[in-house]
Design a protein around this motif. Structure first.
Motif, mmCIF file in Angstrom:
data_model
loop_
_atom_site.group_PDB
_atom_site.id
_atom_site.type_symbol
_atom_site.label_atom_id
_atom_site.label_comp_id
_atom_site.label_asym_id
_atom_site.label_seq_id
_atom_site.Cartn_x
_atom_site.Cartn_y
_atom_site.Cartn_z
ATOM 1 N N UNK A 36 0.862 -1.185 0.000
ATOM 2 C CA UNK A 36 0.000 0.000 0.000
ATOM 3 C C UNK A 36 0.895 1.230 0.000
ATOM 4 N N UNK A 37 0.693 2.115 -0.955
ATOM 5 C CA UNK A 37 1.537 3.300 -1.065
ATOM 6 C C UNK A 37 1.165 4.366 -0.038
ATOM 7 N N UNK A 47 -4.578 -3.300 4.521
ATOM 8 C CA UNK A 47 -4.930 -1.888 4.611
ATOM 9 C C UNK A 47 -6.397 -1.646 4.270
ATOM 10 N N UNK A 48 -6.959 -0.617 4.900
ATOM 11 C CA UNK A 48 -8.331 -0.211 4.601
ATOM 12 C C UNK A 48 -8.390 1.195 4.006
ATOM 13 N N UNK A 49 -7.270 1.672 3.486
ATOM 14 C CA UNK A 49 -7.265 3.009 2.888
ATOM 15 C C UNK A 49 -8.023 2.985 1.562
ATOM 16 N N UNK A 50 -8.370 4.151 1.083
ATOM 17 C CA UNK A 50 -9.084 4.238 -0.192
ATOM 18 C C UNK A 50 -8.228 3.705 -1.338
ATOM 19 N N UNK A 51 -6.925 3.971 -1.274
ATOM 20 C CA UNK A 51 -6.016 3.477 -2.304
ATOM 21 C C UNK A 51 -6.015 1.953 -2.330
ATOM 22 N N UNK A 56 -7.764 -3.294 -4.682
ATOM 23 C CA UNK A 56 -8.487 -4.563 -4.559
ATOM 24 C C UNK A 56 -9.527 -4.693 -5.667
ATOM 25 N N UNK A 57 -10.192 -3.598 -5.974
ATOM 26 C CA UNK A 57 -11.189 -3.611 -7.052
ATOM 27 C C UNK A 57 -10.515 -3.860 -8.397
#
Length: 120
Positions: A36-37, A47-51, A56-57
């Motif tokens: 995750x950047x 991670x649960x960040x928007x990135x 994942x999508x």
């Protein structure tokens, strides 16, 4: 007759469930190897960040398109660079990453060998 219907339903649903499980395992394996950047030191899987959620999508879409694991990694490497992978391949940029542990092991072994053999 009821048993036959039940048996038929189980036979139809079981392979679909195993295909879905294999796809989830593949998705989890890929997202665990992507960094995750936004979050320092976390994988996209953790991670649960928007990135991370957007990656994942993207992984899900690429799997549905029929891309292999290596093709998905190559896609992310071209888009974000090799730093996004937790397990980069052996190339001219990662020689030291792969060879440093071996070098440290050999130097440590030589020091231990010299300290124990020379004292006797």
């Amino acid at each position: 007759m009821k048993f036959f219907k039940f048996f038929l339903i189980v036979i139809i649903l079981f392979p679909l469930n195993s295909v879905n499980a294999e796809e989830n395992d593949k998705r989890n394996k890929i997202t665990k190897n992507l960094r995750c950047l936004i979050c320092q030191g976390q994988s996209v899987y953790d991670s649960d960040s928007e990135f991370a959620n957007s990656l994942k999508i993207v992984v899900d879409k690429k799997l549905q398109e029929g891309l292999s694991e290596d093709q998905i990694y190559e896609y992310f490497k071209t888009k974000y660079g090799e730093w996004i992978l937790y397990d980069p391949g052996l190339n001219k940029n990662t020689y030291i990453l792969w060879l440093l542990p071996i070098l440290i092991f050999l130097i440590g072994g030589a020091i231990i060998y010299k300290s124990f053999i020379v004292k006797k």
